[in-house]
Design an enzyme around this catalytic site. Structure first.
Site, PDB file in Angstrom:
ATOM      1  N   HIS A  43       0.840  -1.194   0.000  1.00 40.22           N
ATOM      2  CA  HIS A  43       0.000   0.000   0.000  1.00 40.22           C
ATOM      3  C   HIS A  43       0.877   1.247   0.000  1.00 40.22           C
ATOM      4  O   HIS A  43       2.075   1.181   0.291  1.00 40.22           O
ATOM      5  CB  HIS A  43      -0.921   0.019   1.240  1.00 40.22           C
ATOM      6  CG  HIS A  43      -0.162   0.137   2.519  1.00 40.22           C
ATOM      7  ND1 HIS A  43       0.369  -0.970   3.169  1.00 40.22           N
ATOM      8  CD2 HIS A  43       0.178   1.219   3.256  1.00 40.22           C
ATOM      9  CE1 HIS A  43       1.006  -0.557   4.252  1.00 40.22           C
ATOM     10  NE2 HIS A  43       0.904   0.758   4.334  1.00 40.22           N
ATOM     11  N   HIS A 132       5.733   6.234  -1.530  1.00 42.28           N
ATOM     12  CA  HIS A 132       6.442   4.977  -1.787  1.00 42.28           C
ATOM     13  C   HIS A 132       5.567   3.816  -1.340  1.00 42.28           C
ATOM     14  O   HIS A 132       4.596   3.987  -0.612  1.00 42.28           O
ATOM     15  CB  HIS A 132       7.776   4.940  -1.023  1.00 42.28           C
ATOM     16  CG  HIS A 132       7.595   4.814   0.461  1.00 42.28           C
ATOM     17  ND1 HIS A 132       7.291   5.890   1.267  1.00 42.28           N
ATOM     18  CD2 HIS A 132       7.636   3.727   1.284  1.00 42.28           C
ATOM     19  CE1 HIS A 132       7.167   5.485   2.512  1.00 42.28           C
ATOM     20  NE2 HIS A 132       7.359   4.170   2.548  1.00 42.28           N
TER      21      HIS A 132
END
Length: 196
Positions: A43, A132
């Site tokens: 995620h 990220h």
């Protein structure tokens, strides 16, 4: 409750990432220096809430719904790799996130969602936002990761449209091997109503 607000990549992107990682993960597994993120845990965190009292969740859900109604989807892709805090002494290996056509949207979302969580009474981690997806964490002390980052830097996934943000509870130690167990508590469709 420990929780985070995040964009979860769709299955086809996760499969593309796993296909890319599999041979590299096996080649880089010598010594077991890295604990690789399970595919169902991949995620992009927009806001981390180390502590959210459960009675505040209802307010967060309502505020999140209002936030989502005012925002539109953005096209994303995963590309490149890096390490935190640095490749010379890494604790985290990550995949970069490319915003296709609307640079700065994710930083704006992160700022807005941190405000939403604060308004609802959640304690929000103030770490500087850097888009990220965590690929692996070092086992024990930080590790030199230059060659690992080089091996991962050619990563490119298909693009997808991020049209939902999820509120995810993280239950420490309740997953396989003592890893966290993630539970999606709510999803907010951008430009639309909340998805339970």
């Amino acid at each position: 409750m420990r929780a985070f607000l995040a964009v979860v990549p769709p299955l086809e992107v996760v499969e593309s990432l796993e296909s890319f990682l599999e041979p590299r993960r096996d080649a880089l597994a010598a010594g077991g220096d890295w604990r690789w993120t399970r595919s169902e845990h991949l995620h992009l965190t927009l806001a981390f809430l180390p502590e959210l009292e459960e009675w505040r969740e209802e307010q967060l859900v309502a505020d999140g719904e209002g936030w989502a109604a005012r925002h539109t989807p953005v096209a994303l892709a995963l590309g490149g790799a890096g390490a935190f805090p640095s490749p010379g002494a890494a604790r985290v290996l990550w995949a970069g996130v490319d915003e296709l056509g609307r640079e700065g949207t994710l930083a704006s979302w992160a700022k807005g969602l941190r405000g939403v969580a604060n308004h609802a009474g959640g304690r929000v981690d103030a770490t500087r936002f850097s888009p990220h997806v965590t690929l692996a964490r070092a086992r024990g002390r930080p590790r030199p990761a230059g060659p690992v980052v080089q091996a991962l830097d050619t990563l490119r996934t298909p693009a997808w449209v991020a049209d939902e943000v999820a509120l995810v509870a993280s239950h420490l130690g309740q997953g396989p091997g003592g890893t966290p167990r993630y539970e999606v508590r709510h999803g907010w469709r951008l430009g639309g109503p909340a998805q339970p």
